[in-house]
Design a protein around this motif. Sequence first.
Motif, mmCIF file in Angstrom:
data_model
loop_
_atom_site.group_PDB
_atom_site.id
_atom_site.type_symbol
_atom_site.label_atom_id
_atom_site.label_comp_id
_atom_site.label_asym_id
_atom_site.label_seq_id
_atom_site.Cartn_x
_atom_site.Cartn_y
_atom_site.Cartn_z
ATOM 1 N N LYS A 9 69.809 -45.287 -43.048
ATOM 2 C CA LYS A 9 69.384 -44.807 -44.291
ATOM 3 C C LYS A 9 70.097 -44.498 -45.444
ATOM 4 O O LYS A 9 69.985 -44.900 -46.734
ATOM 5 N N LEU A 10 71.591 -44.149 -45.101
ATOM 6 C CA LEU A 10 72.449 -43.943 -45.977
ATOM 7 C C LEU A 10 72.952 -45.385 -46.605
ATOM 8 O O LEU A 10 73.153 -45.440 -47.769
ATOM 9 N N ARG A 37 89.423 -34.388 -45.121
ATOM 10 C CA ARG A 37 90.577 -33.487 -44.865
ATOM 11 C C ARG A 37 90.251 -32.755 -43.688
ATOM 12 O O ARG A 37 91.324 -32.750 -43.136
ATOM 13 N N CYS A 38 89.216 -32.286 -43.130
ATOM 14 C CA CYS A 38 89.082 -31.509 -42.068
ATOM 15 C C CYS A 38 88.813 -32.312 -40.832
ATOM 16 O O CYS A 38 88.820 -31.840 -39.507
ATOM 17 N N GLY A 39 88.104 -33.405 -40.878
ATOM 18 C CA GLY A 39 87.745 -34.282 -39.854
ATOM 19 C C GLY A 39 86.310 -33.877 -39.410
ATOM 20 O O GLY A 39 85.846 -34.471 -38.604
ATOM 21 N N GLU A 40 85.924 -32.833 -39.986
ATOM 22 C CA GLU A 40 84.165 -32.383 -39.285
ATOM 23 C C GLU A 40 83.348 -33.306 -39.983
ATOM 24 O O GLU A 40 83.347 -33.993 -41.101
ATOM 25 N N GLU A 41 82.146 -33.208 -39.275
ATOM 26 C CA GLU A 41 80.942 -34.124 -39.904
ATOM 27 C C GLU A 41 80.510 -33.618 -41.128
ATOM 28 O O GLU A 41 80.227 -32.230 -41.287
ATOM 29 N N ILE A 42 80.228 -34.463 -42.101
ATOM 30 C CA ILE A 42 79.601 -34.070 -43.570
ATOM 31 C C ILE A 42 78.056 -33.719 -43.055
ATOM 32 O O ILE A 42 77.581 -34.873 -42.738
ATOM 33 N N PRO A 43 77.356 -32.867 -43.451
ATOM 34 C CA PRO A 43 75.726 -32.875 -43.346
ATOM 35 C C PRO A 43 75.204 -34.049 -43.823
ATOM 36 O O PRO A 43 75.570 -34.220 -45.085
ATOM 37 N N PHE A 44 74.156 -34.366 -43.279
ATOM 38 C CA PHE A 44 73.395 -35.593 -43.565
ATOM 39 C C PHE A 44 72.961 -35.306 -45.113
ATOM 40 O O PHE A 44 72.741 -36.057 -46.030
ATOM 41 N N GLY A 45 72.540 -34.308 -45.147
ATOM 42 C CA GLY A 45 71.771 -33.862 -46.581
ATOM 43 C C GLY A 45 72.648 -33.953 -47.805
ATOM 44 O O GLY A 45 72.484 -34.522 -48.800
ATOM 45 N N ARG A 46 74.029 -33.601 -47.491
ATOM 46 C CA ARG A 46 75.201 -33.899 -48.731
ATOM 47 C C ARG A 46 75.183 -35.336 -48.911
ATOM 48 O O ARG A 46 75.517 -35.707 -49.963
ATOM 49 N N LEU A 47 75.248 -35.994 -47.721
ATOM 50 C CA LEU A 47 75.667 -37.670 -47.573
ATOM 51 C C LEU A 47 74.282 -38.339 -48.465
ATOM 52 O O LEU A 47 74.615 -39.015 -49.092
ATOM 53 N N GLU A 48 73.274 -37.782 -48.214
ATOM 54 C CA GLU A 48 72.102 -38.297 -48.762
ATOM 55 C C GLU A 48 72.073 -38.086 -50.270
ATOM 56 O O GLU A 48 71.583 -39.058 -51.123
ATOM 57 N N THR A 65 80.600 -39.200 -51.411
ATOM 58 C CA THR A 65 81.605 -38.042 -50.766
ATOM 59 C C THR A 65 82.245 -38.325 -49.669
ATOM 60 O O THR A 65 81.796 -38.862 -48.902
ATOM 61 N N THR A 66 83.334 -37.662 -49.806
ATOM 62 C CA THR A 66 84.377 -37.872 -48.417
ATOM 63 C C THR A 66 84.836 -36.704 -47.932
ATOM 64 O O THR A 66 85.515 -36.702 -47.022
#
Length: 110
Positions: A8-9, A86-97, A102-103
């Motif tokens: 989807k992304l 930066r921190c290696g955590e997963e970026i929430p799908f809503g933010r990527l959508e 964004t990185t």
Amino acid sequence: MTDSEKAKLKEIISSRIEETKEEITELQELVKPIPLDASIGRVSRMDAINNKTINESSLREKTQQLKKLERAKENAEADNFGLCSRCGEEIPFGRLEYMPHTTRCVKCVG
């Protein structure tokens, strides 16, 4: 990130790239020089110059956005796609959508 979210992304990124290219084409037409022999008044000429400046700024922003989207499209196949740089955590799908280029996650941006 699931495979369906990743797919989807990729669609969103491709769609945004096309939209941004169209916007850039429109803005390129709006920033063309104003001919001196155009029969417009002094105030209208000043307005046209002001609008041209605003459109040039928008064109620069859209060009930068296009570069970021194209980079995101290239990185979509990477294993770390969707992870904060930066921190290696997963970026929430809503933010990527909303911002597929964004990185960083929200807490690392601020």
